[in-house]
Write a protein that holds these residues in place. Structure first.
Motif, PDB file in Angstrom:
ATOM      1  N   MET A   1       0.844  -1.202   0.000  1.00 36.09           N
ATOM      2  CA  MET A   1       0.000   0.000   0.000  1.00 36.09           C
ATOM      3  C   MET A   1       0.875   1.247   0.000  1.00 36.09           C
ATOM      4  O   MET A   1       1.774   1.382   0.822  1.00 36.09           O
ATOM      5  CB  MET A   1      -0.919  -0.003   1.222  1.00 36.09           C
ATOM      6  N   GLU A   2       0.628   2.141  -0.954  1.00 35.97           N
ATOM      7  CA  GLU A   2       1.406   3.370  -1.058  1.00 35.97           C
ATOM      8  C   GLU A   2       0.565   4.571  -0.632  1.00 35.97           C
ATOM      9  O   GLU A   2      -0.611   4.675  -0.973  1.00 35.97           O
ATOM     10  CB  GLU A   2       1.888   3.577  -2.501  1.00 35.97           C
ATOM     11  N   LEU A   3       1.202   5.466   0.115  1.00 34.74           N
ATOM     12  CA  LEU A   3       0.541   6.691   0.549  1.00 34.74           C
ATOM     13  C   LEU A   3       1.405   7.891   0.202  1.00 34.74           C
ATOM     14  O   LEU A   3       2.642   7.809   0.236  1.00 34.74           O
ATOM     15  CB  LEU A   3       0.291   6.662   2.064  1.00 34.74           C
ATOM     16  N   SER A   4       0.752   8.987  -0.145  1.00 33.32           N
ATOM     17  CA  SER A   4       1.472  10.215  -0.451  1.00 33.32           C
ATOM     18  C   SER A   4       1.995  10.843   0.836  1.00 33.32           C
ATOM     19  O   SER A   4       1.379  10.730   1.893  1.00 33.32           O
ATOM     20  CB  SER A   4       0.558  11.206  -1.186  1.00 33.32           C
ATOM     21  N   VAL A   5       3.116  11.522   0.725  1.00 35.15           N
ATOM     22  CA  VAL A   5       3.723  12.203   1.868  1.00 35.15           C
ATOM     23  C   VAL A   5       3.396  13.693   1.770  1.00 35.15           C
ATOM     24  O   VAL A   5       3.634  14.327   0.743  1.00 35.15           O
ATOM     25  CB  VAL A   5       5.254  12.008   1.892  1.00 35.15           C
ATOM     26  N   TYR A   6       2.840  14.241   2.843  1.00 33.14           N
ATOM     27  CA  TYR A   6       2.478  15.657   2.878  1.00 33.14           C
ATOM     28  C   TYR A   6       3.433  16.413   3.802  1.00 33.14           C
ATOM     29  O   TYR A   6       4.027  15.835   4.712  1.00 33.14           O
ATOM     30  CB  TYR A   6       1.043  15.826   3.381  1.00 33.14           C
ATOM     31  N   ASN A   7       3.558  17.706   3.541  1.00 36.80           N
ATOM     32  CA  ASN A   7       4.336  18.529   4.465  1.00 36.80           C
ATOM     33  C   ASN A   7       3.383  19.157   5.478  1.00 36.80           C
ATOM     34  O   ASN A   7       2.172  18.961   5.414  1.00 36.80           O
ATOM     35  CB  ASN A   7       5.144  19.596   3.711  1.00 36.80           C
ATOM     36  N   ILE A   8       3.924  19.913   6.411  1.00 37.62           N
ATOM     37  CA  ILE A   8       3.089  20.453   7.492  1.00 37.62           C
ATOM     38  C   ILE A   8       2.140  21.553   6.989  1.00 37.62           C
ATOM     39  O   ILE A   8       1.246  21.977   7.726  1.00 37.62           O
ATOM     40  CB  ILE A   8       3.958  20.993   8.644  1.00 37.62           C
ATOM     41  N   LYS A   9       2.314  21.979   5.736  1.00 37.20           N
ATOM     42  CA  LYS A   9       1.391  22.944   5.141  1.00 37.20           C
ATOM     43  C   LYS A   9       0.233  22.255   4.428  1.00 37.20           C
ATOM     44  O   LYS A   9      -0.636  22.920   3.857  1.00 37.20           O
ATOM     45  CB  LYS A   9       2.134  23.852   4.159  1.00 37.20           C
ATOM     46  N   GLY A  10       0.258  20.924   4.439  1.00 36.24           N
ATOM     47  CA  GLY A  10      -0.810  20.167   3.795  1.00 36.24           C
ATOM     48  C   GLY A  10      -0.586  19.961   2.316  1.00 36.24           C
ATOM     49  O   GLY A  10      -1.493  19.525   1.599  1.00 36.24           O
ATOM     50  N   GLU A  11       0.610  20.258   1.834  1.00 36.08           N
ATOM     51  CA  GLU A  11       0.915  20.133   0.408  1.00 36.08           C
ATOM     52  C   GLU A  11       1.542  18.771   0.113  1.00 36.08           C
ATOM     53  O   GLU A  11       2.342  18.257   0.907  1.00 36.08           O
ATOM     54  CB  GLU A  11       1.869  21.240  -0.030  1.00 36.08           C
ATOM     55  N   ASP A  12       1.184  18.202  -1.019  1.00 36.64           N
ATOM     56  CA  ASP A  12       1.742  16.915  -1.441  1.00 36.64           C
ATOM     57  C   ASP A  12       3.189  17.127  -1.883  1.00 36.64           C
ATOM     58  O   ASP A  12       3.465  17.946  -2.771  1.00 36.64           O
ATOM     59  CB  ASP A  12       0.910  16.337  -2.589  1.00 36.64           C
ATOM     60  N   THR A  13       4.105  16.399  -1.266  1.00 35.39           N
ATOM     61  CA  THR A  13       5.522  16.564  -1.595  1.00 35.39           C
ATOM     62  C   THR A  13       5.912  15.825  -2.863  1.00 35.39           C
ATOM     63  O   THR A  13       7.015  16.013  -3.372  1.00 35.39           O
ATOM     64  CB  THR A  13       6.396  16.057  -0.436  1.00 35.39           C
ATOM     65  N   GLY A  14       5.025  14.950  -3.350  1.00 34.07           N
ATOM     66  CA  GLY A  14       5.342  14.163  -4.533  1.00 34.07           C
ATOM     67  C   GLY A  14       6.020  12.837  -4.206  1.00 34.07           C
ATOM     68  O   GLY A  14       6.186  11.990  -5.085  1.00 34.07           O
ATOM     69  N   ARG A  15       6.401  12.667  -2.948  1.00 33.21           N
ATOM     70  CA  ARG A  15       7.021  11.405  -2.536  1.00 33.21           C
ATOM     71  C   ARG A  15       5.954  10.417  -2.083  1.00 33.21           C
ATOM     72  O   ARG A  15       4.855  10.803  -1.705  1.00 33.21           O
ATOM     73  CB  ARG A  15       8.026  11.640  -1.407  1.00 33.21           C
ATOM     74  N   LYS A  16       6.308   9.143  -2.144  1.00 42.16           N
ATOM     75  CA  LYS A  16       5.407   8.077  -1.721  1.00 42.16           C
ATOM     76  C   LYS A  16       6.082   7.239  -0.634  1.00 42.16           C
ATOM     77  O   LYS A  16       7.295   7.088  -0.617  1.00 42.16           O
ATOM     78  CB  LYS A  16       5.041   7.177  -2.903  1.00 42.16           C
ATOM     79  N   VAL A  17       5.265   6.707   0.265  1.00 41.40           N
ATOM     80  CA  VAL A  17       5.746   5.782   1.285  1.00 41.40           C
ATOM     81  C   VAL A  17       4.984   4.468   1.124  1.00 41.40           C
ATOM     82  O   VAL A  17       3.758   4.466   1.030  1.00 41.40           O
ATOM     83  CB  VAL A  17       5.525   6.344   2.712  1.00 41.40           C
ATOM     84  N   THR A  18       5.726   3.376   1.076  1.00 34.65           N
ATOM     85  CA  THR A  18       5.105   2.057   0.947  1.00 34.65           C
ATOM     86  C   THR A  18       4.954   1.430   2.328  1.00 34.65           C
ATOM     87  O   THR A  18       5.940   1.239   3.042  1.00 34.65           O
ATOM     88  CB  THR A  18       5.954   1.138   0.046  1.00 34.65           C
ATOM     89  N   LEU A  19       3.724   1.145   2.690  1.00 38.17           N
ATOM     90  CA  LEU A  19       3.449   0.515   3.975  1.00 38.17           C
ATOM     91  C   LEU A  19       3.563  -1.000   3.836  1.00 38.17           C
ATOM     92  O   LEU A  19       3.013  -1.594   2.909  1.00 38.17           O
ATOM     93  CB  LEU A  19       2.049   0.881   4.475  1.00 38.17           C
ATOM     94  N   ASN A  20       4.276  -1.608   4.749  1.00 39.35           N
ATOM     95  CA  ASN A  20       4.505  -3.050   4.716  1.00 39.35           C
ATOM     96  C   ASN A  20       3.188  -3.801   4.919  1.00 39.35           C
ATOM     97  O   ASN A  20       2.485  -3.587   5.911  1.00 39.35           O
ATOM     98  CB  ASN A  20       5.512  -3.426   5.809  1.00 39.35           C
ATOM     99  N   ASP A  21       2.870  -4.692   3.978  1.00 38.17           N
ATOM    100  CA  ASP A  21       1.616  -5.440   4.077  1.00 38.17           C
ATOM    101  C   ASP A  21       1.603  -6.396   5.256  1.00 38.17           C
ATOM    102  O   ASP A  21       0.522  -6.792   5.723  1.00 38.17           O
ATOM    103  CB  ASP A  21       1.374  -6.228   2.784  1.00 38.17           C
TER     104      ASP A  21
END
Length: 209
Positions: A1-21
């Motif tokens: 499962m991949e989730l977008s990474v946001y900064n503290i301003k609520g903006e999408d940084t364009g990076r993704k984090v993969t959560l271990n199934d």
């Protein structure tokens, strides 16, 4: 499962984090969740309740009325539980309410709770941040930017951060913990789970150990 990474301003940084199934994608075990929550709540109890029994109440031990011939029930001293001001029958005594739960069961419960949050799309990943001073309004601004204001949230940091903790302490529906302190009850009790990038890695390492 991949989730977008946001900064503290609520903006999408364009990076993704993969959560271990193996942690965020298992089939939740409801019975294990019940056991973990039951243990957590039991361990919160102080167990210092106490009431005085007959032998502990202050009062004369003189027998009030004769044993026989009075036409009424037998009665001893004024400390009798049958009289006002007397002791209590089988009253509560200090005891230890803590319960034991195997490590593997507790780990499965945490995985089940995290998997429920992942299934409900209730996980938000934020890039690592720090506050320069403990200011509640700065923390509130971060929560509003992430569109989770007004909801119960649990923020998980890779390690203890004094300024972030103090900034959130006055907020009733907010709790900040380190990844090593994460427990099943807090995860289930929160509507949204906020993870920092490094905390995801710490959680994976903790479950591997």
């Amino acid at each position: 499962m991949e989730l977008s990474v946001y900064n503290i301003k609520g903006e999408d940084t364009g990076r993704k984090v993969t959560l271990n199934d193996e942690i965020f994608g298992i089939e939740p075990n409801d019975h294990v969740l019940y056991l973990a929550v039951k243990q957590y709540l039991a361990n919160q109890r102080q167990g210092t309740h106490k009431s005085k029994e007959r032998s502990e109440v202050s009062g004369s031990t003189r027998k009030l009325i004769r044993q026989k011939g009075g036409g009424g029930a037998r009665r001893g001293d004024i400390n009798s539980p049958l009289l006002v001001g007397g002791g209590r029958v089988f009253g509560p005594k200090p005891r230890d309410y803590s319960q034991k739960l195997n490590k593997k069961v507790k780990a499965l419960a945490r995985k089940s709770a995290l998997s429920y949050k992942a299934k409900n799309n209730a996980i938000v990943v934020v890039e690592d941040f720090s506050l320069e001073a403990p200011k509640t309004k700065d923390f509130i601004a971060i929560v509003k930017n992430l569109n989770i204001a007004g909801k119960k949230l649990l923020m998980v940091l890779p390690e203890q951060n004094k300024f972030v903790y103090l900034s959130s302490r006055n907020l009733e529906k907010t709790k900040v913990v380190s990844a090593s302190e994460l427990n099943t009850y807090d995860v289930l009790n929160a509507v949204n789970l906020v993870l920092t990038e490094k905390s995801v890695a710490v959680l994976e390492n903790n479950f591997k150990a």
